[in-house]
Design a protein around this motif. Structure first.
Motif, PDB file in Angstrom:
ATOM      1  N   ILE A   1       0.736  -1.258   0.075  1.00 30.32           N
ATOM      2  CA  ILE A   1       0.019  -0.004  -0.140  1.00 30.32           C
ATOM      3  C   ILE A   1       0.843   1.275  -0.046  1.00 30.32           C
ATOM      4  O   ILE A   1       1.737   1.330   1.051  1.00 30.32           O
ATOM      5  N   SER A   2       0.563   2.029  -0.949  1.00 27.93           N
ATOM      6  CA  SER A   2       1.480   3.416  -1.123  1.00 27.93           C
ATOM      7  C   SER A   2       0.580   4.443  -1.765  1.00 27.93           C
ATOM      8  O   SER A   2      -0.413   4.088  -2.148  1.00 27.93           O
ATOM      9  N   ASN A   3       1.283   5.488  -2.101  1.00 33.17           N
ATOM     10  CA  ASN A   3       0.560   6.619  -2.791  1.00 33.17           C
ATOM     11  C   ASN A   3       1.032   6.648  -4.304  1.00 33.17           C
ATOM     12  O   ASN A   3       0.799   7.625  -5.197  1.00 33.17           O
ATOM     13  N   SER A   4       1.553   5.490  -4.976  1.00 31.39           N
ATOM     14  CA  SER A   4       1.842   5.134  -5.975  1.00 31.39           C
ATOM     15  C   SER A   4       1.623   3.813  -6.481  1.00 31.39           C
ATOM     16  O   SER A   4       1.984   2.845  -5.649  1.00 31.39           O
ATOM     17  N   CYS A   5       1.400   3.437  -7.447  1.00 41.90           N
ATOM     18  CA  CYS A   5       1.481   2.044  -8.423  1.00 41.90           C
ATOM     19  C   CYS A   5       1.304   2.417  -9.999  1.00 41.90           C
ATOM     20  O   CYS A   5       0.505   3.015 -10.225  1.00 41.90           O
ATOM     21  N   GLN A   6       2.273   1.606 -10.500  1.00 40.62           N
ATOM     22  CA  GLN A   6       2.465   1.762 -11.859  1.00 40.62           C
ATOM     23  C   GLN A   6       2.622   3.060 -12.380  1.00 40.62           C
ATOM     24  O   GLN A   6       3.461   3.673 -12.118  1.00 40.62           O
ATOM     25  N   ASN A   7       1.580   3.706 -13.278  1.00 35.82           N
ATOM     26  CA  ASN A   7       2.067   4.986 -13.761  1.00 35.82           C
ATOM     27  C   ASN A   7       0.818   5.946 -12.935  1.00 35.82           C
ATOM     28  O   ASN A   7       0.605   7.132 -13.488  1.00 35.82           O
ATOM     29  N   ASN A   8       0.473   5.386 -11.724  1.00 41.14           N
ATOM     30  CA  ASN A   8      -0.444   6.517 -10.863  1.00 41.14           C
ATOM     31  C   ASN A   8       0.351   6.906  -9.825  1.00 41.14           C
ATOM     32  O   ASN A   8       0.979   6.143  -9.149  1.00 41.14           O
ATOM     33  N   SER A   9       0.128   8.043  -9.459  1.00 44.48           N
ATOM     34  CA  SER A   9       0.654   8.674  -7.983  1.00 44.48           C
ATOM     35  C   SER A   9      -0.121   9.611  -7.635  1.00 44.48           C
ATOM     36  O   SER A   9      -0.843  10.387  -8.419  1.00 44.48           O
ATOM     37  N   SER A  10      -0.330  10.041  -6.320  1.00 46.03           N
ATOM     38  CA  SER A  10      -0.873  11.016  -5.607  1.00 46.03           C
ATOM     39  C   SER A  10      -0.448  11.144  -4.281  1.00 46.03           C
ATOM     40  O   SER A  10      -0.035  10.192  -3.696  1.00 46.03           O
ATOM     41  N   ASP A  11      -0.531  12.393  -3.674  1.00 52.69           N
ATOM     42  CA  ASP A  11      -0.140  12.734  -2.334  1.00 52.69           C
ATOM     43  C   ASP A  11      -1.298  12.460  -1.537  1.00 52.69           C
ATOM     44  O   ASP A  11      -1.200  12.187  -0.273  1.00 52.69           O
ATOM     45  N   THR A  12      -2.536  12.330  -1.961  1.00 53.82           N
ATOM     46  CA  THR A  12      -3.783  12.175  -1.225  1.00 53.82           C
ATOM     47  C   THR A  12      -4.580  10.866  -1.454  1.00 53.82           C
ATOM     48  O   THR A  12      -5.169  10.732  -0.623  1.00 53.82           O
ATOM     49  N   VAL A  13      -3.974   9.980  -2.395  1.00 50.91           N
ATOM     50  CA  VAL A  13      -4.784   8.894  -2.582  1.00 50.91           C
ATOM     51  C   VAL A  13      -3.708   7.700  -2.315  1.00 50.91           C
ATOM     52  O   VAL A  13      -2.597   7.862  -2.697  1.00 50.91           O
ATOM     53  N   GLU A  14      -4.494   6.705  -2.007  1.00 51.51           N
ATOM     54  CA  GLU A  14      -3.607   5.415  -1.621  1.00 51.51           C
ATOM     55  C   GLU A  14      -4.134   4.344  -2.522  1.00 51.51           C
ATOM     56  O   GLU A  14      -5.206   4.088  -3.060  1.00 51.51           O
ATOM     57  N   PHE A  15      -2.872   3.649  -3.009  1.00 52.24           N
ATOM     58  CA  PHE A  15      -3.100   2.364  -3.811  1.00 52.24           C
ATOM     59  C   PHE A  15      -2.644   1.431  -3.216  1.00 52.24           C
ATOM     60  O   PHE A  15      -1.771   1.094  -2.417  1.00 52.24           O
ATOM     61  N   ILE A  16      -3.253   0.088  -3.915  1.00 56.86           N
ATOM     62  CA  ILE A  16      -2.511  -1.131  -3.429  1.00 56.86           C
ATOM     63  C   ILE A  16      -2.134  -1.872  -4.651  1.00 56.86           C
ATOM     64  O   ILE A  16      -2.870  -1.741  -5.651  1.00 56.86           O
ATOM     65  N   THR A  17      -1.021  -2.557  -4.713  1.00 57.22           N
ATOM     66  CA  THR A  17      -0.405  -3.008  -5.661  1.00 57.22           C
ATOM     67  C   THR A  17      -0.221  -4.564  -5.309  1.00 57.22           C
ATOM     68  O   THR A  17       0.170  -4.927  -4.279  1.00 57.22           O
ATOM     69  N   LEU A  18      -0.874  -5.374  -6.150  1.00 58.96           N
ATOM     70  CA  LEU A  18      -0.870  -6.871  -5.947  1.00 58.96           C
ATOM     71  C   LEU A  18       0.250  -7.473  -6.955  1.00 58.96           C
ATOM     72  O   LEU A  18       0.001  -7.108  -8.106  1.00 58.96           O
ATOM     73  N   MET A  19       1.186  -8.381  -6.510  1.00 60.16           N
ATOM     74  CA  MET A  19       1.957  -8.785  -7.346  1.00 60.16           C
ATOM     75  C   MET A  19       1.748 -10.450  -7.127  1.00 60.16           C
ATOM     76  O   MET A  19       1.811 -10.999  -6.230  1.00 60.16           O
ATOM     77  N   ASP A  20       1.772 -11.015  -8.222  1.00 59.55           N
ATOM     78  CA  ASP A  20       1.674 -12.531  -8.324  1.00 59.55           C
ATOM     79  C   ASP A  20       3.116 -13.311  -8.356  1.00 59.55           C
ATOM     80  O   ASP A  20       3.956 -12.409  -8.536  1.00 59.55           O
ATOM     81  N   LYS A  21       3.014 -14.627  -8.438  1.00 58.97           N
ATOM     82  CA  LYS A  21       4.436 -15.113  -8.483  1.00 58.97           C
ATOM     83  C   LYS A  21       5.238 -15.092  -9.442  1.00 58.97           C
ATOM     84  O   LYS A  21       6.509 -15.287  -9.407  1.00 58.97           O
ATOM     85  N   ASP A  22       4.635 -14.542 -10.655  1.00 55.51           N
ATOM     86  CA  ASP A  22       5.451 -14.303 -12.141  1.00 55.51           C
ATOM     87  C   ASP A  22       5.934 -13.109 -12.113  1.00 55.51           C
ATOM     88  O   ASP A  22       6.528 -12.544 -13.081  1.00 55.51           O
ATOM     89  N   GLY A  23       5.396 -12.308 -11.026  1.00 53.81           N
ATOM     90  CA  GLY A  23       5.953 -10.630 -10.912  1.00 53.81           C
ATOM     91  C   GLY A  23       4.868  -9.736 -11.639  1.00 53.81           C
ATOM     92  O   GLY A  23       5.144  -8.622 -11.872  1.00 53.81           O
ATOM     93  N   ASN A  24       3.710 -10.265 -12.285  1.00 56.60           N
ATOM     94  CA  ASN A  24       2.745  -9.178 -12.761  1.00 56.60           C
ATOM     95  C   ASN A  24       2.270  -8.736 -11.618  1.00 56.60           C
ATOM     96  O   ASN A  24       1.794  -8.982 -10.524  1.00 56.60           O
ATOM     97  N   GLU A  25       1.881  -7.255 -11.885  1.00 58.66           N
ATOM     98  CA  GLU A  25       1.359  -6.307 -10.899  1.00 58.66           C
ATOM     99  C   GLU A  25       0.150  -5.939 -11.379  1.00 58.66           C
ATOM    100  O   GLU A  25      -0.281  -5.648 -12.557  1.00 58.66           O
TER     101      GLU A  25
END
Length: 131
Positions: free
Chosen positions: A69-93
């Motif tokens: 959980i962070s304020n960015s994932c892939q091409n998305n980022s924000s100081d006020t929004v939180e993102f959750i990034t899921l990563m599978d065993k093959d490294g896909n996000e």
């Protein structure tokens, strides 16, 4: 005597100042637990404290992801929004914007899947009714 009065006045103010700065639990704590997909209560995601989420359909285990959980994932980022990034065993996000987690203790987790803007709604109890 004046110094004693000032010290006493300061001591009285400390709990008020610090009490106002205390916030609610961070997202990383609020998301821990079992969340049932609202549209299909047989699908559930179980978030653990060790950064893993387990996906089940009915009672059958399907897949495990690592999550952050962070304020960015892939091409998305924000100081006020939180993102959750899921990563599978093959490294896909997989990137999701966190819209809400149990706001006002309503038992609802709302995410937006960022690649197609699909809204995903989960509940933390199968008896919760989403309006």
């Amino acid at each position: 005597m004046k110094k004693l009065f000032l010290i006493l006045l300061l001591l009285i103010q400390i709990p008020t100042v610090f009490g106002q700065n205390q916030s609610e639990d961070p997202t990383s704590k609020k998301i821990i637990g079992t969340w049932y997909m609202d549209k299909n209560r047989n699908t559930r995601w179980v978030f653990s404290q060790d950064g893993k989420v387990y996906n089940y359909d009915k009672d059958t285990f399907k897949v495990m992801y690592r999550y952050t959980i962070s304020n960015s994932c892939q091409n998305n980022s924000s100081d006020t929004v939180e993102f959750i990034t899921l990563m599978d065993k093959d490294g896909n996000e997989y990137c999701f914007r966190i819209n809400a987690i149990n706001e006002n203790k309503n038992g609802v987790l709302s995410l937006t899947k960022m690649d197609n803007m699909e809204l995903l709604v989960f509940v933390n109890n199968t008896n919760v009714i989403v309006r």
